[in-house]
Scaffold this motif. Structure first.
Motif, mmCIF file in Angstrom:
data_model
loop_
_atom_site.group_PDB
_atom_site.id
_atom_site.type_symbol
_atom_site.label_atom_id
_atom_site.label_comp_id
_atom_site.label_asym_id
_atom_site.label_seq_id
_atom_site.Cartn_x
_atom_site.Cartn_y
_atom_site.Cartn_z
ATOM 1 N N ARG A 114 61.755 34.926 20.070
ATOM 2 C CA ARG A 114 61.771 36.295 19.521
ATOM 3 C C ARG A 114 62.400 36.301 18.128
ATOM 4 N NH1 ARG A 114 65.044 40.927 22.900
ATOM 5 N NH2 ARG A 114 64.632 42.734 21.552
ATOM 6 N N SER B 240 61.767 43.806 17.512
ATOM 7 C CA SER B 240 63.213 43.888 17.348
ATOM 8 C C SER B 240 63.816 42.532 17.657
ATOM 9 C CB SER B 240 63.803 44.946 18.291
ATOM 10 O OG SER B 240 63.632 44.538 19.637
ATOM 11 N N LEU B 241 65.103 42.406 17.392
ATOM 12 C CA LEU B 241 65.854 41.212 17.778
ATOM 13 C C LEU B 241 66.600 41.504 19.072
ATOM 14 C CD1 LEU B 241 67.424 40.276 14.335
ATOM 15 C CD2 LEU B 241 66.050 38.718 15.724
ATOM 16 N N ASN C 46 60.045 34.781 15.543
ATOM 17 C CA ASN C 46 59.000 35.751 15.219
ATOM 18 C C ASN C 46 59.516 36.793 14.227
ATOM 19 O OD1 ASN C 46 56.879 37.974 17.267
ATOM 20 N ND2 ASN C 46 56.504 37.070 15.298
ATOM 21 N N GLY D 103 58.578 38.817 10.041
ATOM 22 C CA GLY D 103 57.477 38.598 10.975
ATOM 23 C C GLY D 103 57.031 39.896 11.606
ATOM 24 N N ASN D 104 56.426 39.815 12.788
ATOM 25 C CA ASN D 104 55.934 41.023 13.425
ATOM 26 C C ASN D 104 56.559 41.268 14.798
ATOM 27 O OD1 ASN D 104 54.671 38.795 14.390
ATOM 28 N ND2 ASN D 104 52.580 39.564 14.216
ATOM 29 N N ALA D 105 57.775 40.716 15.008
ATOM 30 C CA ALA D 105 58.483 41.051 16.240
ATOM 31 C C ALA D 105 58.980 42.487 16.121
ATOM 32 C CB ALA D 105 59.656 40.103 16.455
ATOM 33 N N ARG E 269 54.699 46.558 28.770
ATOM 34 C CA ARG E 269 54.959 46.271 27.352
ATOM 35 C C ARG E 269 54.524 44.870 26.958
ATOM 36 N NH1 ARG E 269 60.374 46.539 24.149
ATOM 37 N NH2 ARG E 269 59.142 45.304 22.708
ATOM 38 N N SER F 64 56.893 38.005 21.813
ATOM 39 C CA SER F 64 56.789 37.149 20.626
ATOM 40 C C SER F 64 56.097 35.834 20.942
ATOM 41 C CB SER F 64 58.183 36.868 20.049
ATOM 42 O OG SER F 64 58.697 38.029 19.434
ATOM 43 N N ASN G 217 52.657 35.435 19.612
ATOM 44 C CA ASN G 217 52.425 35.480 18.163
ATOM 45 C C ASN G 217 52.655 34.147 17.463
ATOM 46 O OD1 ASN G 217 51.991 38.232 18.444
ATOM 47 N ND2 ASN G 217 54.143 38.729 18.088
ATOM 48 N N GLU H 2 51.340 43.450 24.292
ATOM 49 C CA GLU H 2 51.403 42.391 23.278
ATOM 50 C C GLU H 2 50.385 41.286 23.586
ATOM 51 O OE1 GLU H 2 53.452 42.246 20.499
ATOM 52 O OE2 GLU H 2 53.965 44.316 21.013
#
Lengths: 254, 254
Positions: free
Chosen positions: B129, A237-238, B132, A233-235, B31, B160, B163, B35
């Motif tokens: 998250r 980071s985890l 995503n 996907g486009n996250a 941040r 996330s 999205n 998004e």
């Protein structure tokens, strides 16, 4: 009954400074205390409300049988010993285990988890719980991690904190090089070998760092293998506790 | 400048009741706003301190170019709009997307995540998250989950949330049976088929429930396959967001 001075002394343990100097910490709630009382940690005192005492007399009796001091205190006093807003009516004061006497024991571990810059107590507690689930028994915490006996860490570990061995406030820049002849050093990163393509063949230390800052630049040259989790996907980071869960599941399945 | 009434109105959005009636929510910090402003969500207003305005003039200009109203407000007013103790000097008010107009779109998804009884906002945000990261685009939330636009959920999703597509307050007892001809229903549980032995062959819905209570008894008969994560230690369970991370990684690797 607790004396005024005792109440003040124990409530002080909600502060890190006092925990550090007294080497004691508070455990809140029935379930966590069940785990703590089964563990190798020494309990100094249990304090509960009258209501809790009547409802869970069996748990109290077990504690008394172990010669643990039990005091019934008013609810308003119990609240002063609690970090949570809705305490469950019981807390215990435990002694911290001594640190550093088990450095040599680690060499029997197949896989050790090292944590750097994990500042969120919920994340640290969750990682401890995951390690316990996958049978990892030793965790190394760098100086930049949140304190191990922070009440939120204890709580979110769901009792797993009592089952593992920890080395705290370790200077990883000194400690990791000393392990390199005995262990492979792995580190979770946004780039590197996919965890799906990596098989554990040697005794290893796996390093997890804050996802916001990544692996510390000074630790990077010590790392033998960077391990990554491929996303689709486009996250960006985890979460670090989620990444640790995925990597530890993969590393312990073989 | 914000009028007194505007400040009061927007601060009200820190309460769920007001968010529900006004269909708007607050996004805090640079941040997350980056998004949010890139996403399909509509921004009604940005409020920032003078210090933020001077430091990040570029971000402000981008917003102004999109005809978003920008107001500079005193730090003490900004704090009234923030859920965090140390706000970063900027918040935005966004409109919630409409719910339920995309029920039909879901049939294109290979894997849908359904959540029941996830009450901890940090866990919900972390699961969003993770979804995503692994390219999952739709999440179904039962009525017993924490509200999606709770500030802590938004924050721990790390953006996330902007999205993905969500269906909220879904009655899973009604909704899941309607999906059974199109989807296989999987559910994470402490017992069942090991995730290591399970391969996704059909379009599927995977259900995650609170680890404290497990799968709701009324949903259990709807489940085609219970999926479990084999452990080796003596922890009682995994954190639900960690379990979701492990299962989603396994299900999306093929």
């Amino acid at each position: 009954m607790l004396s005024k001075n005792e109440l003040k002394y124990y409530a002080g343990l909600l502060q890190r400074k006092k925990r550090d100097s007294e080497r004691k910490f508070i455990v809140e709630g029935k379930r966590l205390l069940d785990e703590a009382l089964k563990s190798k940690f020494d309990c100094e005192i249990l304090c509960c409300t009258n209501q809790f005492y009547e409802q869970y007399s069996h748990q109290i009796k077990t504690a008394k049988d172990k010669n643990i001091r039990v005091e019934i205190i008013p609810n308003k006093d119990l609240q002063k010993l609690c970090d949570t807003k809705s305490p469950q009516g019981i807390i215990g004061i435990f002694e911290m285990p001594s640190n550093g006497n088990n450095l040599l024991d680690l060499i029997d571990d197949e896989l050790i988890v090292a944590l750097d810059n994990i500042r969120d107590p919920g994340n640290l507690g969750t990682i401890i719980r995951t390690c316990n689930w996958f049978g990892i028994s030793s965790i190394i915490l760098s100086e930049s991690c949140v304190e191990l006996f922070n009440p939120k860490v204890v709580r979110s570990s769901m009792g797993s904190i009592f089952n593992l061995t920890f080395l705290q406030r370790v200077n990883l820049k000194q400690w990791l090089p000393e392990q390199k002849d005995k262990f492979e050093i792995l580190a979770a990163d946004l780039t590197g070998t996919s965890i799906r393509d990596y098989d554990l063949s040697n005794k290893s230390i796996i390093l997890f760092s804050s996802e916001a800052h990544g692996i510390d630049n000074e630790l990077l040259p010590l790392v033998d293998e960077k391990i990554t989790i491929k996303g689709k996907g486009n996250a960006e980071s985890l979460n670090v506790a989620s990444a640790a869960a995925i990597i530890l599941e993969n590393l312990t399945q073989h």
